[in-house]
Scaffold this motif. Structure first.
Motif, PDB file in Angstrom:
ATOM      1  N   ARG A  18       0.814  -1.214   0.000  1.00 62.77           N
ATOM      2  CA  ARG A  18       0.000   0.000   0.000  1.00 62.77           C
ATOM      3  C   ARG A  18       0.848   1.265   0.000  1.00 62.77           C
ATOM      4  N   ARG A  19       0.221   2.338  -0.427  1.00 65.01           N
ATOM      5  CA  ARG A  19       0.768   3.684  -0.267  1.00 65.01           C
ATOM      6  C   ARG A  19       0.197   4.264   1.015  1.00 65.01           C
ATOM      7  N   THR A  20       1.051   4.891   1.824  1.00 61.90           N
ATOM      8  CA  THR A  20       0.570   5.489   3.073  1.00 61.90           C
ATOM      9  C   THR A  20       0.582   7.009   3.018  1.00 61.90           C
ATOM     10  N   GLY A  21       1.234   7.579   2.040  1.00 62.04           N
ATOM     11  CA  GLY A  21       1.264   9.032   1.891  1.00 62.04           C
ATOM     12  C   GLY A  21       0.706   9.426   0.540  1.00 62.04           C
ATOM     13  N   CYS A  22       1.328  10.398  -0.103  1.00 62.07           N
ATOM     14  CA  CYS A  22       0.877  10.847  -1.422  1.00 62.07           C
ATOM     15  C   CYS A  22       1.233   9.817  -2.485  1.00 62.07           C
ATOM     16  N   TYR A  23       0.394   9.742  -3.514  1.00 63.90           N
ATOM     17  CA  TYR A  23       0.630   8.815  -4.617  1.00 63.90           C
ATOM     18  C   TYR A  23       1.932   9.187  -5.317  1.00 63.90           C
ATOM     19  N   ASP A  24       2.864   8.229  -5.415  1.00 60.73           N
ATOM     20  CA  ASP A  24       4.202   8.508  -5.941  1.00 60.73           C
ATOM     21  C   ASP A  24       4.384   7.766  -7.264  1.00 60.73           C
ATOM     22  N   GLU A  25       4.314   8.507  -8.372  1.00 61.54           N
ATOM     23  CA  GLU A  25       4.438   7.900  -9.694  1.00 61.54           C
ATOM     24  C   GLU A  25       5.879   7.569 -10.056  1.00 61.54           C
ATOM     25  N   ILE A  27       7.842   5.702  -8.179  1.00 67.12           N
ATOM     26  CA  ILE A  27       8.158   4.376  -7.644  1.00 67.12           C
ATOM     27  C   ILE A  27       7.261   3.368  -8.354  1.00 67.12           C
ATOM     28  N   ASN A  28       7.871   2.491  -9.170  1.00 64.53           N
ATOM     29  CA  ASN A  28       7.109   1.592 -10.044  1.00 64.53           C
ATOM     30  C   ASN A  28       7.535   0.138  -9.843  1.00 64.53           C
ATOM     31  N   PRO A  29       7.119  -0.470  -8.768  1.00 57.73           N
ATOM     32  CA  PRO A  29       7.553  -1.846  -8.507  1.00 57.73           C
ATOM     33  C   PRO A  29       6.861  -2.860  -9.417  1.00 57.73           C
ATOM     34  N   LYS A  30       7.434  -4.065  -9.436  1.00 63.44           N
ATOM     35  CA  LYS A  30       6.851  -5.196 -10.146  1.00 63.44           C
ATOM     36  C   LYS A  30       6.492  -6.285  -9.136  1.00 63.44           C
ATOM     37  N   LEU A  31       5.386  -6.949  -9.376  1.00 67.59           N
ATOM     38  CA  LEU A  31       4.988  -8.082  -8.543  1.00 67.59           C
ATOM     39  C   LEU A  31       4.963  -9.312  -9.435  1.00 67.59           C
ATOM     40  N   LEU A  74      -4.700 -11.018  -1.228  1.00 76.24           N
ATOM     41  CA  LEU A  74      -3.760 -10.009  -1.707  1.00 76.24           C
ATOM     42  C   LEU A  74      -4.483  -8.682  -1.896  1.00 76.24           C
ATOM     43  N   LYS A  75      -3.889  -7.609  -1.323  1.00 78.97           N
ATOM     44  CA  LYS A  75      -4.409  -6.252  -1.496  1.00 78.97           C
ATOM     45  C   LYS A  75      -3.301  -5.363  -2.039  1.00 78.97           C
ATOM     46  N   LEU A  76      -3.555  -4.743  -3.191  1.00 77.08           N
ATOM     47  CA  LEU A  76      -2.622  -3.799  -3.793  1.00 77.08           C
ATOM     48  C   LEU A  76      -3.325  -2.450  -3.836  1.00 77.08           C
ATOM     49  N   ILE A  77      -2.863  -1.513  -2.986  1.00 74.17           N
ATOM     50  CA  ILE A  77      -3.613  -0.293  -2.737  1.00 74.17           C
ATOM     51  C   ILE A  77      -2.770   0.942  -3.059  1.00 74.17           C
ATOM     52  N   ASP A  78      -3.157   1.669  -4.106  1.00 77.55           N
ATOM     53  CA  ASP A  78      -2.606   2.995  -4.414  1.00 77.55           C
ATOM     54  C   ASP A  78      -1.098   2.985  -4.660  1.00 77.55           C
ATOM     55  N   VAL A  79      -0.580   1.905  -5.229  1.00 77.23           N
ATOM     56  CA  VAL A  79       0.845   1.824  -5.572  1.00 77.23           C
ATOM     57  C   VAL A  79       0.977   1.803  -7.091  1.00 77.23           C
ATOM     58  N   CYS A  80       1.925   2.561  -7.613  1.00 75.88           N
ATOM     59  CA  CYS A  80       2.076   2.730  -9.064  1.00 75.88           C
ATOM     60  C   CYS A  80       2.893   1.571  -9.658  1.00 75.88           C
ATOM     61  N   PHE A  81       2.273   0.386  -9.693  1.00 80.01           N
ATOM     62  CA  PHE A  81       2.955  -0.801 -10.211  1.00 80.01           C
ATOM     63  C   PHE A  81       3.208  -0.659 -11.710  1.00 80.01           C
ATOM     64  N   ASN A 108      -6.507   1.670  -7.661  1.00 78.24           N
ATOM     65  CA  ASN A 108      -5.644   2.668  -8.304  1.00 78.24           C
ATOM     66  C   ASN A 108      -4.430   2.036  -8.978  1.00 78.24           C
ATOM     67  N   ILE A 109      -4.662   0.947  -9.683  1.00 82.35           N
ATOM     68  CA  ILE A 109      -3.610   0.384 -10.523  1.00 82.35           C
ATOM     69  C   ILE A 109      -3.433   1.319 -11.718  1.00 82.35           C
ATOM     70  N   PRO A 110      -2.205   1.749 -12.026  1.00 83.66           N
ATOM     71  CA  PRO A 110      -2.028   2.721 -13.117  1.00 83.66           C
ATOM     72  C   PRO A 110      -2.445   2.151 -14.474  1.00 83.66           C
ATOM     73  N   ASP A 111      -2.876   3.047 -15.342  1.00 81.65           N
ATOM     74  CA  ASP A 111      -3.401   2.657 -16.650  1.00 81.65           C
ATOM     75  C   ASP A 111      -2.387   1.853 -17.454  1.00 81.65           C
ATOM     76  N   GLU A 112      -1.113   2.251 -17.379  1.00 78.50           N
ATOM     77  CA  GLU A 112      -0.088   1.644 -18.222  1.00 78.50           C
ATOM     78  C   GLU A 112       0.522   0.389 -17.595  1.00 78.50           C
ATOM     79  N   CYS A 113       0.035  -0.034 -16.450  1.00 79.05           N
ATOM     80  CA  CYS A 113       0.573  -1.217 -15.780  1.00 79.05           C
ATOM     81  C   CYS A 113       0.309  -2.471 -16.617  1.00 79.05           C
ATOM     82  N   GLU A 114       1.312  -3.320 -16.736  1.00 75.77           N
ATOM     83  CA  GLU A 114       1.166  -4.604 -17.429  1.00 75.77           C
ATOM     84  C   GLU A 114       0.577  -5.613 -16.435  1.00 75.77           C
ATOM     85  N   VAL A 115      -0.663  -6.007 -16.673  1.00 73.15           N
ATOM     86  CA  VAL A 115      -1.378  -6.840 -15.703  1.00 73.15           C
ATOM     87  C   VAL A 115      -1.768  -8.171 -16.334  1.00 73.15           C
ATOM     88  N   SER A 116      -1.519  -9.240 -15.591  1.00 74.04           N
ATOM     89  CA  SER A 116      -1.993 -10.567 -15.975  1.00 74.04           C
ATOM     90  C   SER A 116      -2.444 -11.286 -14.714  1.00 74.04           C
TER      91      SER A 116
END
Length: 393
Positions: A177-184, A186-190, A200-207, A227-235
């Motif tokens: 999760r993000r605990t402060g302001c949304y930080d674009e 930081i773009n981790p991969k899961l 599993l909870k993915l909350i407000d993180v710019c994956f 709040n999964i970013p639009d450009e995130c590669e999701v499967s």
């Protein structure tokens, strides 16, 4: 033995207060003068009677004389559902409902970091009371668990994620999760193996990438994406998935959502708000176990098909573009119809822009209880619905 030595070996009886030398055989902390006093005291004493060095199965603390009545369990992060927030010059407030204790609470702080904000309204703990050494039922989440992990978004988030198979190979519940302001920035991969993960909870993180499948995470039953970013590669291809919550998504290609639904053959619940997929204007649900579908403000959704013989509720509230087909399938090539009659279910069409043919189909369908709702309930949604209706008139 001297009188002084005799006194050192006696304690006040835990029931009557007289000198007693017969210690409780279980906890060794209190003494009784006779069996009668011990039996009389047991209804009270049993709440704090534990073997020396015992660990509480609820808070995981070692029980001793200093904390006998202090079993305090914070509200588990994975059980805290976001009920909204308010930001202003006077400070910031976040509201939550805890599904473990069924209580609501709020946190307030002058900063934007919810993780360090104190609880200012509602119960400060999910559980507060006596310790226990008994096994807790799996349904009781009012506990501290050693297989639950929370990762807060920060500069080391990728390292923390990649280290999960080593640091907690048997993780059962994971929240990132993000605990402060949304930080674009930081773009981790899961994209790691977590064979025991169930929730599993993915909350407000710019994956930048999310990969969940039967090889990496075969046991996931409950998934929340917010709040999964639009450009995130999701499967997401999880056959055991039962519960999906999906909030705030604007993706160019949403075909992965239909792939997720096609794979989740045991799905029971789907809840979404502002799920928008630009190049995939249709959704297809199919499960013998599906009971609830909520598509609140899926504003780009044009058509919908549902095979769900046990369905109880379907909400298309504020689906302004749903002017195509809404098809209720009675059979499906990939499923055998379960025994018994298919259920009747409510369709909530409040503030939805449905075609006249779709409304007529729903009104005449033998399984459907159609609740039009009109363009009301929410003033803003009603305004948008009237605008869309006028444009399509």
């Amino acid at each position: 033995m001297t009188t002084t030595e005799q006194r050192q070996q006696t304690k006040p009886c835990d029931n009557c207060g007289r000198d007693a030398s017969k210690a409780c055989t279980r906890c060794k902390r209190v003494a009784y003068c006779d069996t009668k006093c011990q039996k009389s005291s047991w209804s009270v004493h049993k709440k704090v009677c534990f073997p020396p060095g015992a660990t509480c199965t609820r808070c995981l603390e070692v029980i001793d004389a200093t904390n006998l009545r202090q079993c305090n369990v914070p509200h588990p992060i994975h059980c805290s559902e976001d009920q909204g927030s308010s930001m202003g010059y006077g400070g910031n407030t976040w509201s939550f409902s805890c599904t473990a204790c069924n209580k609501s609470y709020s946190k307030s702080s002058p900063t934007y970091d919810v993780s360090t904000a104190p609880i200012t309204r509602g119960p400060k703990f999910c559980y507060s009371g006596f310790h226990t050494v008994k096994s807790l039922p799996e349904s009781d989440e009012r506990r501290v668990s050693n297989d639950v992990l929370v990762i807060d978004c920060g500069p080391n988030i990728q390292r923390e994620i990649d280290n999960i198979p080593n640091s907690m190979p048997h993780v059962r519940i994971l929240t990132i999760r993000r605990t402060g302001c949304y930080d674009e920035s930081i773009n981790p991969k899961l994209n790691i193996k977590m064979p025991k993960l169930k929730k599993l909870k993915l909350i407000d993180v710019c994956f930048s990438k999310i990969n969940l499948n039967n090889e990496l995470t075969p046991s996931i039953e409950e998934l929340l994406l917010q709040n999964i970013p639009d450009e995130c590669e999701v499967s997401v291809k999880l056959p055991n998935l039962k519960d999906v919550s999906f909030y705030y998504y604007d993706g160019e290609n949403g075909e992965w959502v239909n792939e997720m639904l096609a794979t989740a053959t045991n799905l029971e619940r789907f809840d979404s708000y502002k799920l928008r997929t630009y190049n995939t204007p249709e959704l297809h649900f199919a499960s013998n176990n599906l009971r609830s579908i909520r598509l609140h403000r899926a504003e780009l959704l044009r058509s919908l098909s549902v095979y769900a013989p046990k369905l109880e509720h379907l909400s298309v509230q504020a689906c302004y573009g749903l002017d195509g087909d809404l098809t209720i399938l009675e059979t499906h090539p990939n499923f055998t119809l379960p025994p018994g009659r298919p259920s009747t279910f409510v369709v909530d069409g409040t503030n939805a822009c449905l075609s006249s043919s779709t409304i007529q189909t729903l009104q005449n369908h033998p399984r459907v209880i159609f609740d039009d709702g009109g363009h009301s309930s929410n003033p803003a949604e009603g305004l948008f619905a009237n605008m869309h209706s006028a444009m399509n008139w």
